[in-house]
Design an enzyme around this catalytic site. Structure first.
Site, PDB file in Angstrom:
ATOM      1  N   GLU A 311       0.790  -1.117  -0.173  1.00  0.00           N
ATOM      2  CA  GLU A 311       0.442  -0.081  -0.040  1.00  0.00           C
ATOM      3  C   GLU A 311       0.856   1.417  -0.203  1.00  0.00           C
ATOM      4  OE1 GLU A 311      -3.938   0.296   0.084  1.00  0.00           O
ATOM      5  OE2 GLU A 311      -2.661   2.551  -0.669  1.00  0.00           O
ATOM      6  N   ASP A 315       1.987   4.029  -2.846  1.00  0.00           N
ATOM      7  CA  ASP A 315       1.268   5.352  -2.616  1.00  0.00           C
ATOM      8  C   ASP A 315       1.837   6.581  -3.056  1.00  0.00           C
ATOM      9  OD1 ASP A 315      -1.766   4.741  -1.822  1.00  0.00           O
ATOM     10  OD2 ASP A 315      -0.922   4.912   0.133  1.00  0.00           O
ATOM     11  N   SER A 607      -7.167   2.653  -4.165  1.00  0.00           N
ATOM     12  CA  SER A 607      -5.399   2.813  -3.850  1.00  0.00           C
ATOM     13  C   SER A 607      -4.434   3.774  -4.690  1.00  0.00           C
ATOM     14  CB  SER A 607      -4.247   1.837  -3.373  1.00  0.00           C
ATOM     15  OG  SER A 607      -5.129   1.388  -2.213  1.00  0.00           O
TER      16      SER A 607
END
Ligand SMILES: *[C@@H]1O[C@H](CO)[C@@H](O)[C@H](O)[C@H]1NC(C)=O
Ligand SMILES: *[C@@H]1O[C@H](CO)[C@@H](O)[C@H](O)[C@H]1NC(C)=O
Ligand SMILES: *[C@@H]1O[C@H](CO)[C@@H](O)[C@H](O)[C@H]1NC(C)=O
Ligand SMILES: *[C@@H]1O[C@H](CO)[C@@H](O)[C@H](O)[C@H]1NC(C)=O
Ligand SMILES: *[C@@H]1O[C@H](CO)[C@@H](O)[C@H](O)[C@H]1NC(C)=O
Ligand SMILES: *[C@@H]1O[C@H](CO)[C@@H](O)[C@H](O)[C@H]1NC(C)=O
Ligand SMILES: *[C@@H]1O[C@H](CO)[C@@H](O)[C@H](O)[C@H]1NC(C)=O
Ligand SMILES: *[C@@H]1O[C@H](CO)[C@@H](O)[C@H](O)[C@H]1NC(C)=O
Length: 690
Positions: A311, A315, A607
């Site tokens: 994650e 990002d 995401s």
């Protein structure tokens, strides 16, 4: 928890209920009396009376936000300072004085009994139940839940006319005291949005992207530069820039560093460096984000760490490569995963918000002051490896733009808790911050496993897992919820995108990575309607017009959520037709080839979309800064007022919970929102605003 120790001594007690005098008015009354079985709280038991003072500005907060965020307002862009916002949301001195003098005149409360919270939103007095009953003209009962929870409350209570106007509500009262023992939820909090689809062998420098072997060069891609030929199966920063017309960034203005919220999952510098080397060669491979440790959070970790789930890596890959040389700030929130900050808690944003706005630590709204024990992490944390410091309050500056790729089912959280937190997001909007959140990856459901349902859907006695489960914080009207879009393999960046939907099993079989286990095998961009919030005025028309469209979703039964959000699924309905619709906007969320644990894999999900949209807002803020203008701040009213600055996405849907979900359509829809960025149109518009 003061009353806990006294309650065990309570017994059936027949006292004299003081009847309301003529000068008193009914302040609150339950529709259905409590099922208390006559278990009255003993008159001498000490109960914690909490009086929520009316903060008239809770109701005017929205108007104030519109005043500075709506493009038609003469005050557009005139954001407020932290101090101004703090003082606006404190109750008036008159309110405090009125309530205090009423308490003192009762003869049962003395000045020293009264505790005022720092921001004046809340008065606390611990007093014998008999005095509280007399003061409020009521009778308190205790209720035991099947799981051993004990709460206290009453059916109705009265206040003097002149006091009633100044009080929001009193607890315990019609709203029960918090439970003594909390029922453990079947699913924790965080939904990492990264859908890891494939993981091929080990690291090789400069390998070609592992395309789907069945992929053939789209005829329309033949004339395109090589870097843009396979964007339909391998999205890169170059593809994203071409899709949305993003400029190569040039600015490096410290005030426009872009923020990323991360928790538990932690990035690895080695991984993001590999991404820059392979897919964003304009970014020096050793480029690092600034890391802010909130309540013991720590980053980065080694590539092989179990905390490196992908994650944070993705990002950072996207944010840095789209805005470099601008910098990125990671807020790494909460201590280690097995500490109390990460277990037995169902909330996840409060400690972050506390750390960037000290006034929120003690802010009272909707009957809640400060963090909620049992929902939020609490510090110091006595567990091994836990953060031993005090809760951080106002320690850090919040960046102008923050992207959050985490979320959870809205119904996991009590409505007042969510309202208080959403009100804080409104207050950050007043100060010129843009808060973006990924809208979820499982269509109209929340995260798989949520609410004890395999797919993350809701149930009633008669409906097993067929009710849609809206996500939070996407449901807060003051956040910008970002859905995901995709290209199909035969598309080029010049074709319109569709809503992101992908069968990960099929993709993994095609690319030789093996199947993904159910129910994680099917991704669809998250969207729908909140059960707790109504559409804000600036969104109302867009939602109403969607609800009039002749589309397959019209066959779905629906309900209208009541004020407490307790009638979900009523009459067989699967969605709340009067809720705030989400997402607001969208951006690409499919086929990002990147490195996690130094291994190539393809990632999907909202995401990806949220940091991409955050990067777009950051680029616009930089251009505004360069001409002496302030940040955009809360962007939704301007986008709903002028949706043509976005590319409307009209194809695709977000199925789950055993039905088709909603369909994308012309104009706003609860699948892709208003659409994806068209930078040149956005630039023209946002640079023209004051
Ligand atoms: C943005 O919109 C303009 C028309 O206003 C169009 O010419 C341009 O191609 C669009 N850009 C992208 C990247 O879609
Ligand atoms: C990372 O990769 C290494 C080497 O392939 C492997 O030993 C390790 O288990 C991996 N770590 C995780 C968390 O998967
Ligand atoms: C955390 O707890 C889980 C199971 O409860 C365990 O598998 C894991 O090893 C623990 N992690 C750490 C870092 O202690
Ligand atoms: C979580 O709750 C369980 C059951 O109530 C308890 O046994 C456990 O110690 C709690 N863990 C933490 C980290 O508080
Ligand atoms: C609901 O459906 C699931 C899976 O289809 C099943 O395992 C479960 O027993 C059902 N629950 C009830 C109460 O029928
Ligand atoms: C790909 O698109 C072209 C038009 O650009 C079309 O002729 C062709 O049939 C499409 N191929 C597939 C496999 O859909
Ligand atoms: C996904 O693809 C697999 C393999 O083709 C198929 O078995 C499965 O039914 C598909 N799942 C969904 C939800 O379409
Ligand atoms: C529209 O979306 C569907 C999936 O919902 C997809 O199969 C189809 O290829 C898309 N059409 C276009 C033109 O992109």
């Amino acid at each position: 928890m003061l009353w806990k120790q006294f309650l065990v001594h309570s017994s059936f007690f027949t006292g004299i209920a003081v009847s309301a005098s003529l000068s008193h008015v009914l302040h609150e009354k339950r529709e259905i009396p409590l099922p208390h079985e006559g278990r009255r709280v003993h008159g001498d038991s000490i109960i914690p009376v909490r009086i929520g003072l009316k903060q008239t500005n809770l109701h005017t907060g929205y108007e104030r936000l519109m005043d500075i965020s709506h493009p038609s307002s003469p005050n557009y862009g005139k954001h407020l300072s932290k101090e101004e916002v703090h003082s606006i949301f404190s109750p008036a001195e008159e309110t405090l004085e009125t309530v205090k003098s009423w308490l003192l005149s009762s003869g049962t409360v003395s000045e020293s009994d009264i505790i005022e919270y720092e921001n004046k939103g809340w008065i606390a007095i611990d007093m014998p139940a008999k005095h509280a009953e007399s003061l409020l003209g009521t009778t308190f009962y205790e209720l035991e839940g099947s799981n051993g929870d004990v709460r206290i409350g009453c059916d109705e209570y009265y206040l003097p006319v002149h006091v009633s106007d100044h009080v929001d509500y009193i607890k315990p009262g019609v709203k029960l005291s918090p439970p003594l023992k909390k029922k453990k939820r079947s699913f924790g909090k965080r939904a990492s949005r990264a859908g890891k689809a494939s993981q091929g062998g080990h690291t090789l420098p400069h390998v070609q992207p592992p395309n789907d072997p069945s992929w053939a060069l789209p005829p329309a891609a033949k004339g395109l530069p090589p870097a843009l030929q396979n964007c339909g199966v391998n999205i890169t920063p170059t593809c994203i820039k071409a899709l949305y017309g993003l400029p190569d960034a040039t600015h490096k203005q410290p005030e426009n560093a872009m923020g990323l919220f991360e928790t538990s999952d932690t990035f690895s510098q080695e991984d993001i460096s590999l991404f820059f080397q392979h897919f964003a060669t304009n970014v020096p491979a050793d480029t690092k984000p600034k890391v802010i440790s909130v309540d013991g959070g720590s980053a980065p970790v080694a590539p092989s760490s179990s905390l490196n789930g992908g994650e944070s890596d993705i990002d950072l890959d996207l944010a840095i490569s789209l805005i470099y040389p601008q910098s990125v700030t990671v807020y790494q929130v909460d201590d280690l995963p097995n500490s109390s900050g990460e277990t037995n808690t169902t909330g996840f944003l409060n400690t972050f918000l506390d750390s960037v706005d000290g006034s929120y630590c003690s802010y009272s709204a909707y009957g809640i002051t400060g963090d909620s024990p049992g929902i939020d992490a609490s510090y110091p944390d006595s567990l091994p490896g836990g953060y031993k410091g005090k809760l951080e309050c106002g320690t850090y500056e919040l960046t102008r733009v923050v992207s959050i790729s985490y979320g959870e089912a809205e119904v996991y959280l009590p409505k007042p808790y969510v309202e208080r937190q959403c009100n804080e997001i409104l207050k950050l909007g007043l100060q010129g911050h843009t808060i973006l959140v990924a809208s979820g990856d499982y269509g109209v459901a929340s995260f798989p496993g949520s609410n004890g349902d395999e797919e993350g859907c809701l149930s009633t006695n008669t409906m097993n897992g067929t009710i849609y489960n809206p996500d939070y914080p996407a449901g807060c009207p003051y956040i910008t919820a970002v859905g995901a879009t995709r290209l199909y393999p035969n598309d080029t960046v010049h074709d319109p995108e569709s809503a992101m939907q992908v069968n990960l099993t099929a993709f993994n079989i095609a690319t030789g990575a093996g199947p993904t286990s159910e129910p994680y095998d099917f991704f669809a961009t998250g969207g729908g309607f909140s059960n707790y919030f109504k559409p804000a005025f600036f969104q109302a028309e867009a939602v109403a017009s969607y609800l009039e469209k002749d589309l397959p979703f019209q066959k779905l039964p629906y309900y209208e959520a009541n004020a407490d959000g307790t009638n979900i699924g009523e009459n067989g309905g699967v969605y709340n037709r009067i809720g705030r619709g989400y997402p607001d906007v969208s951006a690409n969320g499919a086929f990002l080839l990147t490195y996690v644990n130094q291994t190539q894999g393809t990632f999907f999900g909202t995401s990806l979309a949220s940091p991409i949209f955050g990067a777009v807002v950051t680029l616009l803020n930089e251009e505004r800064t360069a001409i002496g203008k302030g940040p955009i701040g809360f962007i939704n009213p301007a986008l709903y007022a002028n949706p043509s600055v976005l590319n409307d996405i009209t194809n695709g849907s977000n199925p789950n919970c055993g039905s088709e979900g909603f369909q994308a359509s012309q104009g706003w829809d609860p699948v892709t929102g208003l659409g994806t960025p068209n930078y040149s149109r956005m630039r023209e518009y946002f640079l023209s605003l004051p």
